[in-house]
Design a protein around this motif. Structure first.
Motif, short mmCIF file in Angstrom:
data_model
loop_
_atom_site.label_atom_id
_atom_site.label_comp_id
_atom_site.label_asym_id
_atom_site.label_seq_id
_atom_site.Cartn_x
_atom_site.Cartn_y
_atom_site.Cartn_z
N ILE A 108 7.61 -11.31 -50.51
CA ILE A 108 8.49 -9.99 -51.49
C ILE A 108 9.08 -9.51 -50.40
CG2 ILE A 108 7.85 -8.24 -52.85
CD1 ILE A 108 4.93 -9.24 -53.22
N ILE A 109 10.29 -9.67 -50.78
CA ILE A 109 11.98 -8.68 -50.19
C ILE A 109 11.61 -7.66 -51.15
CG2 ILE A 109 14.12 -8.54 -49.68
CD1 ILE A 109 12.25 -9.89 -47.35
N CYS A 110 12.12 -5.97 -51.05
CA CYS A 110 12.66 -5.09 -51.53
C CYS A 110 13.87 -4.40 -51.15
CB CYS A 110 11.87 -3.47 -51.09
SG CYS A 110 11.86 -2.14 -52.07
N SER A 111 14.97 -5.76 -52.11
CA SER A 111 16.72 -4.75 -51.64
C SER A 111 16.73 -4.29 -53.06
CB SER A 111 16.55 -6.20 -51.35
OG SER A 111 17.89 -6.14 -51.53
N PRO A 112 17.81 -3.58 -52.57
CA PRO A 112 17.55 -2.42 -51.71
C PRO A 112 16.25 -2.06 -51.31
CG PRO A 112 19.17 -1.40 -52.74
CD PRO A 112 18.68 -2.85 -53.52
N ASN A 113 16.06 -2.18 -50.13
CA ASN A 113 14.12 -1.12 -49.52
C ASN A 113 14.02 -0.43 -49.58
OD1 ASN A 113 11.92 -2.58 -48.57
ND2 ASN A 113 12.74 -1.87 -46.10
N ASN A 114 12.61 0.08 -50.10
CA ASN A 114 12.27 1.10 -50.89
C ASN A 114 11.04 1.50 -49.33
OD1 ASN A 114 11.11 3.68 -51.33
ND2 ASN A 114 10.14 2.98 -52.65
N PRO A 115 11.33 2.03 -48.45
CA PRO A 115 12.11 3.75 -47.97
C PRO A 115 13.48 3.82 -47.77
CG PRO A 115 10.31 3.69 -46.28
CD PRO A 115 10.62 2.46 -47.13
N THR A 116 13.45 2.35 -46.74
CA THR A 116 14.59 2.47 -45.62
C THR A 116 16.19 2.63 -46.35
OG1 THR A 116 14.09 0.48 -45.45
CG2 THR A 116 13.40 1.42 -44.11
#
Length: 355
Positions: A154-162
């Motif tokens: 799993i890749i959050c993109s844009p990543n939360n929280p960065t």
């Protein structure tokens, strides 16, 4: 034996996903759209619902919404699942893939729910840290895929929280190396002007998640959707509860999609403009160092302990997110991009707190 002994040890060892119950007039702690859903969208939603019987179930499969989402996102109607927020769909994906002996690869710090649901289901979380400058360590992810072949990544993109983003080239490399599913959580994609959806046709192991809770200004209505190969959608759908999306949310989502360009796109542009202004202004406050972000929020490195910043702002009726408990972020807090007036109040208050 106590009653809680019936619960799995791995679950009892987990910290629950929680949020501070604090309240403030300036609420910039949950990455919401600071502007409410436009009046035209609300009025049209109410008009369409005015003759609908409340005693009848919503559509078993919201086909009409699915067709609109397919046109909106540029994908096949049979390759879409609408859900009660994208969180439900994260859970559904993991329910059909994860159990004892199954591995889920994530890059931390990231959205805490990925680790929580995997652990509850009995799976193993394999975590690769972000780089020192808080970007995706794609080379390390590639090595881990080749070494362990996780069942899901799993890749959050844009990543939360960065707020960092994975590029198409980087993602394709991971997709080609992975034998399992690669899930890209695009909750904030509108603010980045980038999406993995065009890659779906060439990569049958790709799953893309989106939400109506951010740019679409409908967090209260809990709507999200999943895009994947129709074969995958058939299997993931088995973990989605019947009638999971109520009639009000279905209708509002249809209207929002139809009116997005004229009613909601201008808000996205304003938020991106304010994000860049906020970054510049925060960079000029002694003791603060904001990280560049492609989302509608940013994390800020603070010379003052983040808990003290949080408390100082709350006294001034401003609510932010203390993320100092996340891996690698012990000196950081997170702020959502607010309206211009809210951002001005934030910067004034931060100068007072830091001084």
């Amino acid at each position: 034996m106590g009653i809680s002994d019936s619960i799995k040890d791995s679950v009892r060892a987990l910290r629950a996903y929680t949020l501070s119950p604090d309240r403030a007039s300036v609420k910039i702690n949950q990455n919401e759209n600071p502007w409410d859903a436009p009046t035209r969208i609300k009025q049209e939603t109410l008009r369409r619902l005015s003759a609908r019987a409340w005693s009848r179930y919503p559509d078993f499969v919201p086909a009409s919404l699915g067709e609109r989402l397919a046109e909106f996102a540029g994908w096949k109607p049979k390759g879409i699942i609408a859900g009660n927020g994208s969180n439900e769909l994260i859970q559904a994906i993991l329910m059909v893939t994860v159990g004892a002996g199954k591995r889920v690869l994530i890059s931390e710090p990231t959205f805490a729910l990925y680790r929580q649901i995997t652990t509850v289901l009995g799976g193993e979380v394999v975590s690769i840290p972000l780089t020192g400058d808080l970007r995706f360590d794609v080379a390390a992810l590639q090595r881990q895929i080749e070494k362990t072949q996780p069942d899901v990544m799993i890749i959050c993109s844009p990543n939360n929280p960065t707020g960092c983003v994975i590029s198409d080239e980087e993602l394709v490399g991971l997709l080609q190396a992975a034998q399992g599913l690669v899930v890209v959580d695009e909750a904030y994609h509108e603010f980045a002007g980038h999406s993995a959806v065009p890659l779906l046709s060439d990569h049958e192991n790709l799953v893309v998640l989106r939400t109506f809770s951010k740019a679409m200004a409908m967090a209260a209505l809990r709507v999200g959707y999943l895009l994947a190969a129709p074969e995958l959608v058939r299997e993931i759908s088995k973990a989605v509860l019947p009638y999971n999306l109520n009639a009000f949310s279905q209708t509002a989502a249809e209207v929002a999609v139809e009116m997005f360009e004229e009613e909601l796109r201008p808000f996205v542009r304003k938020i991106v403009e304010e994000r860049e202004r906020l970054y510049r202004e925060l960079s000029n406050i002694n003791g603060l160092n904001p990280m560049p972000s492609r989302a509608n929020f940013m994390i800020v490195h603070s010379a003052l302990e983040p808990k003290q910043v949080f408390a100082g702002l709350l006294k001034r009726d401003i609510l932010i997110r203390d993320v100092s408990g996340y891996p690698m972020l012990s000196d950081y807090f997170r702020v959502s991009v607010g309206t211009p007036d809210e951002n001005d109040l934030l910067m004034r208050a931060l100068r007072e707190v830091l001084n």
